[in-house]
Design a protein around this motif. Structure first.
Motif, PDB file in Angstrom:
ATOM      1  N   GLU A 159      -2.583 -26.714  13.208  1.00 56.91           N
ATOM      2  CA  GLU A 159      -2.872 -26.111  11.914  1.00 56.91           C
ATOM      3  C   GLU A 159      -2.958 -24.592  12.021  1.00 56.91           C
ATOM      4  OE1 GLU A 159      -3.057 -27.491   8.837  1.00 56.91           O
ATOM      5  OE2 GLU A 159      -2.276 -29.255   9.890  1.00 56.91           O
ATOM      6  N   GLU A 160      -2.890 -24.084  13.254  1.00 57.50           N
ATOM      7  CA  GLU A 160      -2.954 -22.649  13.485  1.00 57.50           C
ATOM      8  C   GLU A 160      -1.546 -22.057  13.408  1.00 57.50           C
ATOM      9  OE1 GLU A 160      -5.771 -20.988  13.878  1.00 57.50           O
ATOM     10  OE2 GLU A 160      -6.918 -22.854  13.679  1.00 57.50           O
ATOM     11  N   VAL A 161      -1.473 -20.821  12.936  1.00 51.79           N
ATOM     12  CA  VAL A 161      -0.190 -20.113  12.907  1.00 51.79           C
ATOM     13  C   VAL A 161      -0.365 -18.761  13.579  1.00 51.79           C
ATOM     14  CG1 VAL A 161       0.618 -21.238  10.803  1.00 51.79           C
ATOM     15  CG2 VAL A 161      -0.676 -19.101  10.635  1.00 51.79           C
ATOM     16  N   PRO A 162       0.705 -18.193  14.139  1.00 54.22           N
ATOM     17  CA  PRO A 162       0.584 -16.893  14.808  1.00 54.22           C
ATOM     18  C   PRO A 162       0.084 -15.809  13.859  1.00 54.22           C
ATOM     19  CG  PRO A 162       2.684 -17.948  15.325  1.00 54.22           C
ATOM     20  CD  PRO A 162       2.055 -18.761  14.241  1.00 54.22           C
ATOM     21  N   GLN A 163      -0.637 -14.836  14.434  1.00 57.21           N
ATOM     22  CA  GLN A 163      -1.195 -13.755  13.633  1.00 57.21           C
ATOM     23  C   GLN A 163      -0.102 -12.950  12.938  1.00 57.21           C
ATOM     24  OE1 GLN A 163      -4.285 -13.250  12.855  1.00 57.21           O
ATOM     25  NE2 GLN A 163      -3.893 -11.364  11.693  1.00 57.21           N
ATOM     26  N   GLU A 164       1.075 -12.802  13.599  1.00 53.62           N
ATOM     27  CA  GLU A 164       2.156 -12.031  12.972  1.00 53.62           C
ATOM     28  C   GLU A 164       2.657 -12.689  11.695  1.00 53.62           C
ATOM     29  OE1 GLU A 164       4.038 -14.025  16.704  1.00 53.62           O
ATOM     30  OE2 GLU A 164       2.171 -13.005  16.162  1.00 53.62           O
ATOM     31  N   MET A 165       2.561 -14.026  11.608  1.00 55.41           N
ATOM     32  CA  MET A 165       2.954 -14.710  10.378  1.00 55.41           C
ATOM     33  C   MET A 165       1.974 -14.398   9.254  1.00 55.41           C
ATOM     34  SD  MET A 165       4.435 -18.516  11.228  1.00 55.41           S
ATOM     35  CE  MET A 165       6.102 -18.734  11.865  1.00 55.41           C
ATOM     36  N   VAL A 166       0.696 -14.379   9.598  1.00 57.12           N
ATOM     37  CA  VAL A 166      -0.337 -14.057   8.607  1.00 57.12           C
ATOM     38  C   VAL A 166      -0.142 -12.634   8.093  1.00 57.12           C
ATOM     39  CG1 VAL A 166      -2.809 -13.816   8.197  1.00 57.12           C
ATOM     40  CG2 VAL A 166      -1.966 -15.669   9.671  1.00 57.12           C
ATOM     41  N   GLU A 167       0.094 -11.711   9.025  1.00 59.78           N
ATOM     42  CA  GLU A 167       0.303 -10.311   8.644  1.00 59.78           C
ATOM     43  C   GLU A 167       1.581 -10.146   7.827  1.00 59.78           C
ATOM     44  OE1 GLU A 167       0.312  -8.258  12.341  1.00 59.78           O
ATOM     45  OE2 GLU A 167      -1.850  -8.513  12.692  1.00 59.78           O
ATOM     46  N   ARG A 168       2.609 -10.902   8.218  1.00 57.61           N
ATOM     47  CA  ARG A 168       3.872 -10.846   7.480  1.00 57.61           C
ATOM     48  C   ARG A 168       3.684 -11.314   6.048  1.00 57.61           C
ATOM     49  NH1 ARG A 168       8.625  -8.816   5.990  1.00 57.61           N
ATOM     50  NH2 ARG A 168      10.210 -10.387   5.590  1.00 57.61           N
ATOM     51  N   ARG A 169       2.857 -12.340   5.848  1.00 59.32           N
ATOM     52  CA  ARG A 169       2.615 -12.850   4.494  1.00 59.32           C
ATOM     53  C   ARG A 169       1.928 -11.792   3.637  1.00 59.32           C
ATOM     54  NH1 ARG A 169      -0.555 -15.466   0.914  1.00 59.32           N
ATOM     55  NH2 ARG A 169       0.380 -17.285  -0.124  1.00 59.32           N
ATOM     56  N   VAL A 170       0.952 -11.095   4.202  1.00 57.52           N
ATOM     57  CA  VAL A 170       0.260 -10.036   3.461  1.00 57.52           C
ATOM     58  C   VAL A 170       1.244  -8.937   3.071  1.00 57.52           C
ATOM     59  CG1 VAL A 170      -1.509  -8.239   3.624  1.00 57.52           C
ATOM     60  CG2 VAL A 170      -1.949 -10.515   4.577  1.00 57.52           C
ATOM     61  N   GLU A 171       2.123  -8.598   3.995  1.00 56.84           N
ATOM     62  CA  GLU A 171       3.140  -7.565   3.749  1.00 56.84           C
ATOM     63  C   GLU A 171       4.086  -7.975   2.628  1.00 56.84           C
ATOM     64  OE1 GLU A 171       7.030  -5.840   6.122  1.00 56.84           O
ATOM     65  OE2 GLU A 171       5.270  -6.453   7.279  1.00 56.84           O
ATOM     66  N   VAL A 172       4.523  -9.243   2.642  1.00 61.18           N
ATOM     67  CA  VAL A 172       5.453  -9.738   1.623  1.00 61.18           C
ATOM     68  C   VAL A 172       4.808  -9.713   0.240  1.00 61.18           C
ATOM     69  CG1 VAL A 172       6.628 -11.823   0.778  1.00 61.18           C
ATOM     70  CG2 VAL A 172       6.862 -11.138   3.172  1.00 61.18           C
ATOM     71  N   VAL A 173       3.566 -10.161   0.150  1.00 58.62           N
ATOM     72  CA  VAL A 173       2.867 -10.182  -1.139  1.00 58.62           C
ATOM     73  C   VAL A 173       2.720  -8.768  -1.688  1.00 58.62           C
ATOM     74  CG1 VAL A 173       0.683 -10.697  -2.270  1.00 58.62           C
ATOM     75  CG2 VAL A 173       1.660 -12.342  -0.659  1.00 58.62           C
ATOM     76  N   ALA A 174       2.386  -7.821  -0.815  1.00 62.95           N
ATOM     77  CA  ALA A 174       2.208  -6.437  -1.254  1.00 62.95           C
ATOM     78  C   ALA A 174       3.531  -5.838  -1.725  1.00 62.95           C
ATOM     79  CB  ALA A 174       1.631  -5.609  -0.113  1.00 62.95           C
ATOM     80  N   ARG A 175       4.589  -6.100  -0.978  1.00 60.44           N
ATOM     81  CA  ARG A 175       5.906  -5.579  -1.343  1.00 60.44           C
ATOM     82  C   ARG A 175       6.386  -6.185  -2.656  1.00 60.44           C
ATOM     83  NH1 ARG A 175       9.459  -1.594  -1.704  1.00 60.44           N
ATOM     84  NH2 ARG A 175      11.618  -2.261  -1.420  1.00 60.44           N
ATOM     85  N   LEU A 176       6.149  -7.467  -2.841  1.00 59.29           N
ATOM     86  CA  LEU A 176       6.541  -8.136  -4.073  1.00 59.29           C
ATOM     87  C   LEU A 176       5.824  -7.529  -5.274  1.00 59.29           C
ATOM     88  CD1 LEU A 176       8.104 -10.441  -5.491  1.00 59.29           C
ATOM     89  CD2 LEU A 176       6.139 -11.928  -5.010  1.00 59.29           C
ATOM     90  N   LYS A 177       4.541  -7.248  -5.098  1.00 57.13           N
ATOM     91  CA  LYS A 177       3.769  -6.655  -6.194  1.00 57.13           C
ATOM     92  C   LYS A 177       4.285  -5.266  -6.544  1.00 57.13           C
ATOM     93  CE  LYS A 177      -0.973  -5.627  -7.651  1.00 57.13           C
ATOM     94  NZ  LYS A 177      -2.417  -5.630  -7.257  1.00 57.13           N
ATOM     95  N   ALA A 178       4.624  -4.478  -5.516  1.00 56.50           N
ATOM     96  CA  ALA A 178       5.129  -3.123  -5.749  1.00 56.50           C
ATOM     97  C   ALA A 178       6.472  -3.147  -6.481  1.00 56.50           C
ATOM     98  CB  ALA A 178       5.268  -2.386  -4.416  1.00 56.50           C
ATOM     99  N   LEU A 179       7.363  -4.055  -6.067  1.00 54.68           N
ATOM    100  CA  LEU A 179       8.671  -4.167  -6.722  1.00 54.68           C
ATOM    101  C   LEU A 179       8.529  -4.672  -8.155  1.00 54.68           C
ATOM    102  CD1 LEU A 179      10.830  -5.646  -3.819  1.00 54.68           C
ATOM    103  CD2 LEU A 179      11.036  -3.376  -4.833  1.00 54.68           C
ATOM    104  N   GLU A 180       7.588  -5.571  -8.347  1.00 58.80           N
ATOM    105  CA  GLU A 180       7.349  -6.096  -9.692  1.00 58.80           C
ATOM    106  C   GLU A 180       6.887  -4.986 -10.633  1.00 58.80           C
ATOM    107  OE1 GLU A 180       4.963  -9.865 -11.742  1.00 58.80           O
ATOM    108  OE2 GLU A 180       4.440  -9.186  -9.724  1.00 58.80           O
ATOM    109  N   GLU A 181       6.030  -4.110 -10.147  1.00 57.05           N
ATOM    110  CA  GLU A 181       5.554  -2.994 -10.960  1.00 57.05           C
ATOM    111  C   GLU A 181       6.674  -2.003 -11.257  1.00 57.05           C
ATOM    112  OE1 GLU A 181       2.314  -1.349  -8.806  1.00 57.05           O
ATOM    113  OE2 GLU A 181       0.917  -2.975  -9.288  1.00 57.05           O
ATOM    114  N   ALA A 182       7.531  -1.744 -10.255  1.00 57.20           N
ATOM    115  CA  ALA A 182       8.621  -0.785 -10.447  1.00 57.20           C
ATOM    116  C   ALA A 182       9.636  -1.290 -11.466  1.00 57.20           C
ATOM    117  CB  ALA A 182       9.311  -0.506  -9.110  1.00 57.20           C
ATOM    118  N   ALA A 183       9.862  -2.600 -11.457  1.00 58.67           N
ATOM    119  CA  ALA A 183      10.863  -3.179 -12.366  1.00 58.67           C
ATOM    120  C   ALA A 183      10.255  -3.614 -13.696  1.00 58.67           C
ATOM    121  CB  ALA A 183      11.545  -4.374 -11.698  1.00 58.67           C
TER     122      ALA A 183
END
Length: 435
Positions: A65-89
């Motif tokens: 049930e554990e996942v690598p820390q880089e996956m967790v960090e990658r998910r945070v990065e994706v959510v933040a980037r998605l929010k920024a693009l959503e605001e720009a568009a």
């Protein structure tokens, strides 16, 4: 059968998202170890934004049930980037979601950058943001949203290269959503652009055609009229030449379509010449089956190869997809029925007398069934033959080829080869100034 799996050759010509359905099929067919398929999925997902899916596969692969820390960090990065693009568009997305505003501008033929800027303060930056937002949505696996935004973007884009890129993205999204009618429309639109566009190098145009043919496999083997349209596309001189020189593995799909498509027999004769040219440079059970019948006239080998073809079809992601409940014949059954017909049509044409007992044995039928079968074959194939009930044989009337018809066929073939050669020379000559 993994030796005949074309995934290693096909995958490099696909968007990575289009590879997932292939891996799902291979996993279902258990053609490879489940662990290897899961690892391949994670490798594909590493360059997408489908982080949650990657996490689920990681848990299945390593039973944790554990996942690598880089996956967790990658998910945070994706959510933040998605929010920024959503605001720009957001300004343009809000406008596009207002059917009255869009309808008003289109009705007045004012759906352009100037009017968007004057009325809604929407400029090139927001239009570029829409493209990036659509692309990001696609990478996240939201194919429906991506397809909609890419369609809207192409209506506003003034950059032909970026518009072409958006069209490729929309085609991929429609394929992944299994919208086969819409996908076919996008495929034809893309083909028209590729064939008419001026490329910096003829090699770039050839590569675009190869990509288009690989992507089209999803559509042609799911669309109602696909097995006719794949012949229309792949059998064109420029596309067939690209197959022979860069992607001979695609001959499997063209050969299969010819076998199951009785309406395209006139074109089939020329295709056999291609099979003859490629029989020593490309190995595939389906093309080898045709070579056994029409090039080598080895009918025993054809019978054995037909059984091998059945396994190939069952384990091919495009030919052997699982058949859902419905009133249609699985492609495998169509193939076997027509393949058997090909064998005996040709066998009957080159033998003057055929023993019904031998025929019954080859067909795995009793004597009466074999007799009815050959009667139907003579009627439907217009064979000049009759059944001799006393001797228990089928007697074929000699059919000597007409010399004049042979001369006409050879002349047409020479004309076609000359046209192809001239076309290639012209393409190379046109490309010279750009180098």
């Amino acid at each position: 059968m993994a030796n005949y799996d074309l995934t290693p050759r096909i995958a490099p010509n696909l968007d990575r998202h289009l590879v997932f359905p292939i891996l799902e099929f291979l996993q279902e067919r258990q053609l490879y170890a489940d662990e290897d398929i899961l690892k391949a999925k994670i490798e594909l997902l590493n360059n997408t934004n489908m982080v949650d899916y990657a996490m689920d596969i990681h848990k299945s692969l390593y039973h944790t049930e554990e996942v690598p820390q880089e996956m967790v960090e990658r998910r945070v990065e994706v959510v933040a980037r998605l929010k920024a693009l959503e605001e720009a568009a957001a300004p343009l997305v809000t406008f596009l979601q207002n059917p009255n505003a869009v309808g008003e501008l289109r009705a007045e033929k004012q759906y352009n950058l100037q009017m968007l800027s004057e009325r809604y303060q929407i400029g090139p930056e927001q239009i570029e943001a829409l493209y990036q937002y659509a692309k990001f949505q696609f990478e996240c696996g939201n194919y429906s949203g991506a397809a909609d935004y890419l369609y809207q973007y192409r209506g506003l884009c003034t950059n032909s290269e970026r518009s072409l890129s958006a069209l490729w993205g929309k085609l991929a999204a429609e394929i992944l959503m299994q919208n086969w009618d819409v996908a076919l429309e996008e495929l034809n639109r893309l083909k028209e652009i590729i064939d008419s566009k001026s490329f910096a190098s003829p090699l770039n145009q050839v590569q675009s055609r190869i990509w288009l043919m690989h992507w089209s496999l999803y559509i042609f083997f799911n669309h109602d009229n696909g097995r006719t349209q794949i012949i229309d596309l792949f059998n064109q001189d420029k596309y067939l030449n690209a197959i022979q020189t860069n992607a001979p593995h695609l001959l499997r799909y063209l050969a299969t379509s010819f076998i199951v498509n009785k309406r395209r027999r006139p074109q089939f004769k020329d295709f056999i010449k291609v099979i003859q040219q490629e029989q020593y440079s490309h190995e595939d059970p389906i093309t080898e089956f045709l070579a056994c019948i029409y090039v080598n006239y080895d009918f025993d080998a054809a019978q054995k190869k037909m059984r091998e073809c059945e396994e190939v079809i069952l384990n091919d992601p495009f030919l052997g997809k699982r058949v859902e409940e419905g009133n249609f014949v699985p492609l495998r059954d169509e193939f076997l029925e027509n393949a058997r017909l090909f064998i005996f049509e040709t066998y009957c044409r080159i033998h003057q007398r055929i023993d019904m007992g031998v025929l019954a044995e080859k067909l795995n039928l009793n004597y009466d069934e074999a007799e009815r079968w050959i009667v139907n074959l003579i009627r439907t194939s217009k064979l000049d033959a009759k059944i001799d009930s006393k001797s228990g044989t089928v007697v074929m009337e000699p059919n000597h080829p007409n010399v004049y018809e042979q001369l006409i066929d050879h002349t047409k073939a020479m004309s076609g080869r000359t046209y192809k050669l001239v076309s290639q020379l012209l393409e190379q000559a046109q490309a010279q100034p750009t180098r």
